[in-house]
Structure formats: structure tokens, C-alpha cells
Design a protein around this motif. Structure first.
Motif, PDB file in Angstrom:
ATOM      1  N   ALA A  75       0.832  -1.203   0.000  1.00  0.00           N
ATOM      2  CA  ALA A  75       0.000   0.000   0.000  1.00  0.00           C
ATOM      3  C   ALA A  75       0.867   1.253   0.000  1.00  0.00           C
ATOM      4  O   ALA A  75       0.587   2.224  -0.725  1.00  0.00           O
ATOM      5  CB  ALA A  75      -0.922  -0.015   1.215  1.00  0.00           C
ATOM      6  N   GLY A  76       1.921   1.243   0.801  1.00  0.00           N
ATOM      7  CA  GLY A  76       2.812   2.403   0.848  1.00  0.00           C
ATOM      8  C   GLY A  76       3.479   2.666  -0.493  1.00  0.00           C
ATOM      9  O   GLY A  76       3.593   3.822  -0.937  1.00  0.00           O
ATOM     10  N   LEU A  77       3.894   1.616  -1.184  1.00  0.00           N
ATOM     11  CA  LEU A  77       4.549   1.774  -2.486  1.00  0.00           C
ATOM     12  C   LEU A  77       3.570   2.264  -3.554  1.00  0.00           C
ATOM     13  O   LEU A  77       3.928   3.073  -4.417  1.00  0.00           O
ATOM     14  CB  LEU A  77       5.182   0.447  -2.913  1.00  0.00           C
ATOM     15  CG  LEU A  77       6.390   0.002  -2.069  1.00  0.00           C
ATOM     16  CD1 LEU A  77       6.807  -1.419  -2.442  1.00  0.00           C
ATOM     17  CD2 LEU A  77       7.559   0.967  -2.249  1.00  0.00           C
ATOM     18  N   VAL A  78       2.332   1.791  -3.495  1.00  0.00           N
ATOM     19  CA  VAL A  78       1.317   2.251  -4.454  1.00  0.00           C
ATOM     20  C   VAL A  78       0.989   3.720  -4.221  1.00  0.00           C
ATOM     21  O   VAL A  78       0.841   4.505  -5.170  1.00  0.00           O
ATOM     22  CB  VAL A  78       0.048   1.371  -4.370  1.00  0.00           C
ATOM     23  CG1 VAL A  78      -1.097   1.998  -5.162  1.00  0.00           C
ATOM     24  CG2 VAL A  78       0.342  -0.034  -4.897  1.00  0.00           C
ATOM     25  N   VAL A  79       0.879   4.109  -2.961  1.00  0.00           N
ATOM     26  CA  VAL A  79       0.628   5.522  -2.648  1.00  0.00           C
ATOM     27  C   VAL A  79       1.793   6.390  -3.120  1.00  0.00           C
ATOM     28  O   VAL A  79       1.609   7.486  -3.669  1.00  0.00           O
ATOM     29  CB  VAL A  79       0.391   5.707  -1.130  1.00  0.00           C
ATOM     30  CG1 VAL A  79       0.389   7.188  -0.764  1.00  0.00           C
ATOM     31  CG2 VAL A  79      -0.923   5.052  -0.717  1.00  0.00           C
TER      32      VAL A  79
END
Length: 375
Positions: A241-245
């Protein structure tokens, strides 16, 4: 007595000097995806993103063939010293952040330079294949009983989203190995593709079942924060999720393919490790204890160093708590024709795999069909 102690010390030193720092080959292998990224970033040469895949399935089998095998076993006194040496455990904890670094760097390359989809997918397959070795590290640490190693295993497995692995492996595979009941033991005449469709979901179901039973015995809900599987998945999802954000949804295909390929890397290992081998069922309905002969073994030097002796699998199943640096070879073991990378290539072509391995299985069983795992 003093002379004997000196002899023991000298023997231990000779063994360490011969192989101690060769384990750093695992770190060289772990950094190779970084090299391919640097070439692509500096030159724009898209084919550089194919290098991890080529290295693993072409370079490593060639190195195994050129360097040959190492059948050496440390003596009992040397084994004790090696088991007590913290250096080998430190190596495992040091390589985990390198796997994460290469994963983050790969996502950064995909998210920043936006290579074409075909290159993203090839790169994801290559890096995911390398990062299947994070499960090898998780496997080694997951067999230890202390909390630090257990958490190290959890973090290592989370890199490819396989949070149920240690539970399934320790409480399921090691109990049922080389039997028709084991989802992680491949059957005679079963292709790797058919095996993957059985093993991957079977491993998840069995892991979840064992963890649910553990929590129930302790009086906790399966959806508790105490669920070790959910803890691993939470790490995986938080990172994704952090990488997609950070980089946008364009990196999601890379992350998904990377993780699935990591799962398949474990499946390939499970496939070649026990293909067609079966433990005898005794009169009481139980299977005989697992022996070294119930796992395929290989002593090929290069790939064994790169995978922390995973390929000395026969001794591992007989002594699951034995650390990787002292796993032993035996003269009468069933032997694979190559290290794991070469065997993965053979397995990807089922007729070729069957042509080479089926006669080996028949010879192992002395042509007795009752001794062969046919499902």
C-alpha cells in the motif's frame, strides 16, 4: 590433551578458512538485480532488465556444472564449533534487508522510469525468482524456536506475501512429507504445473488450519492480532500500500507478479525435493519415520552456497533443527542431476523432467510401485 585440543582447533580453522566466506556468494547473488537496474537507468538498455532471469536459469546452472559438487562433511568436533558460531546466523539477518532493498529499488525503477509492460513483467519474474530465496532464509529461521528468529522468518516471508509458510512447513510438510497426504510432496508423473495448482492453495489451507487450531487451544479468535499468518500478511499489505501511494497504481502489476513468482519459486523447490518418493506405511497405519532417503539431495557448490545449503535437503528433513552450515551429505542418497536452478529448468519441460527423473525414482524404489508416491 593439550595437543588434542590444538588439533581440534586447527581442524575447525581449516574448515572455516575453506568455506566460511564463500557463503557471501549469497549476497553477491542478492545484489545482482541492482546491477541490472543500474545498467538500465544509466543506458536505457531495456534488455538489462532481463538479466536476473537469465542469470538464475542459465548462469547458475552453468556455474554448478563448472564448479561441480562438494560432498565434504565437517567432523563432529567441527560441527559443534560451527553450530555455536554466531557468524552464520548473522548472515541470515544481514541478507534480509538486502532483499528488501532490491525490492524497493525495483519498484522505484518501475515507478520512476515507466518501462514498457513487457519489460516490467520480465523484470518482475526475474526479481521475484531471486526473492524466492527470502523464503529460504525464512525457512532456516522459521525452524528455530526463539522469538527473534521467528520474527526474522516472518519479516523475510512477508517480502513475497507468504505469511503462512513457516506454519504450513513446520506443522504440515515436515509431518506428512513424502506421503500422498502432503500437498508439498510432488507425485510420480505429476508435472510441476499440475503440482503448483495443488500445492499453492493446499499450503495456504493447511497453514491456516494449523494456526486456527493453535489459537483455539489458547482460547483466542482466529482473527486475533495474535494470528502469526495475519501478522505476516499485514506487513506485506502495508508495504504494498505504501509503495502504491508513493509511486502510483502503475507499480501494482510489478508487485503482484513479483509476489506470485516468489510463491512459484518455493513451489519449484518443493517439486524437486521429494518427487515420487514415499515413506512406507506400517501395519499400525502410520508412516515410517522420515529418513534422509526420502528427499532428493544435491551437493552442487554454487547454488548451495547461494541458497544456504537448502539443497542438502535430505539431512534437513531428518534433523530439522540442524543449522544450514552443518547439514551433511550421505553416500547412498537419491541425487538430483543438477542444483536447483538447473532442475527448475528441467521441471519446466515435463517430458524432459520425466525422462531423466522417472528412471531415478524407479531405481530408488527397486521397481516396487508400492514405494512410489503416485497420489
Amino acid at each position: 590433551m593439550h595437543a588434542e585440543l590444538n588439533d581440534l582447533t586447527n581442524n575447525a580453522a581449516r574448515y572455516r578458512n575453506g568455506k566460511r566466506y564463500l557463503w557471501l556468494i549469497a549476497f553477491v547473488t542478492a545484489f545482482l538485480p541492482i546491477a541490472s537496474m543500474l545498467v538500465y537507468v544509466e543506458t536505457g538498455f531495456l534488455a538489462a532488465l532481463c538479466f536476473p532471469l537469465i542469470y538464475f536459469f542459465v548462469g547458475m546452472p552453468l556455474l554448478d556444472m563448472l564448479l561441480g559438487e562438494d560432498p565434504y562433511n565437517p567432523s563432529d568436533d567441527v560441527m559443534y564449533r560451527l553450530e555455536q558460531d554466531p557468524y552464520f546466523r548473522v548472515l541470515l539477518f544481514c541478507i534480509i534487508p538486502i532483499y528488501y532493498l532490491t525490492f524497493f529499488a525495483a519498484v522505484w525503477v518501475v515507478g520512476t522510469y515507466s518501462p514498457p509492460l513487457w519489460a516490467v513483467l520480465v523484470f518482475a519474474v526475474g526479481v521475484g525468482t531471486f526473492h524466492a530465496n527470502s523464503l529460504t532464509v525464512g525457512h532456516e529461521l522459521g525452524h528455530k524456536t526463539n522469538k527473534v528468529d521467528q520474527w526474522g522468518a516472518k519479516i523475510s516471508n512477508a517480502l513475497v506475501g507468504y505469511g503462512h509458510f513457516c506454519i504450513e512447513h513446520n506443522r504440515g510438510h515436515h509431518v506428512q512429507v513424502a506421503t500422498p497426504e502432503d500437498a508439498a510432496s510432488s507425485r510420480f508423473g505429476e508435472s510441476i504445473y499440475r503440482f503448483a495448482l495443488r500445492e499453492i492453495p493446499g499450503g495456504f489451507v493447511r497453514g491456516w488450519h494449523h494456526e486456527a487450531e493453535r489459537l483455539k487451544r489458547k482460547g483466542h479468535s482466529v482473527w486475533s492480532w495474535r494470528n502469526d499468518i495475519l501478522q505476516g500478511y499485514a506487513i506485506t499489505l502495508a508495504i504494498a500500500a505504501g509503495l502504491v501511494v508513493w509511486f502510483g497504481p502503475g507499480v501494482l502489476p510489478f508487485i503482484i507478479v513479483h509476489h506470485v513468482v516468489g510463491w512459484y519459486g518455493l513451489t519449484q523447490a518443493n517439486y524437486v525435493e521429494h518427487y515420487g518418493l514415499k515413506r512406507k506405511k506400517m501395519e499400525n497405519g502410520r508412516y515410517e519415520p522420515c529418513q534422509p532417503r526420502h528427499s532428493w539431495n544435491t551437493n552442487h557448490i554454487y547454488s548451495n552456497l547461494a541458497t544456504f545449503h537448502l539443497q542438502r535437503h535430505s539431512d534437513h528433513h531428518s534433523n530439522p533443527l540442524r543449522p544450514y552450515q552443518v547439514l551433511r551429505n550421505f553416500p547412498d542418497l537419491p541425487r538430483l542431476p543438477s542444483g536447483y536452478p538447473g532442475c527448475f529448468v528441467l521441471a519446466a519441460i515435463p517430458p524432459l523432467w520425466f525422462r531423466i527423473m522417472n528412471p531415478k525414482v524407479m531405481a530408488w524404489a527397486n521397481n516396487d510401485p508400492s514405494l512410489i508416491n503416485k497420489g
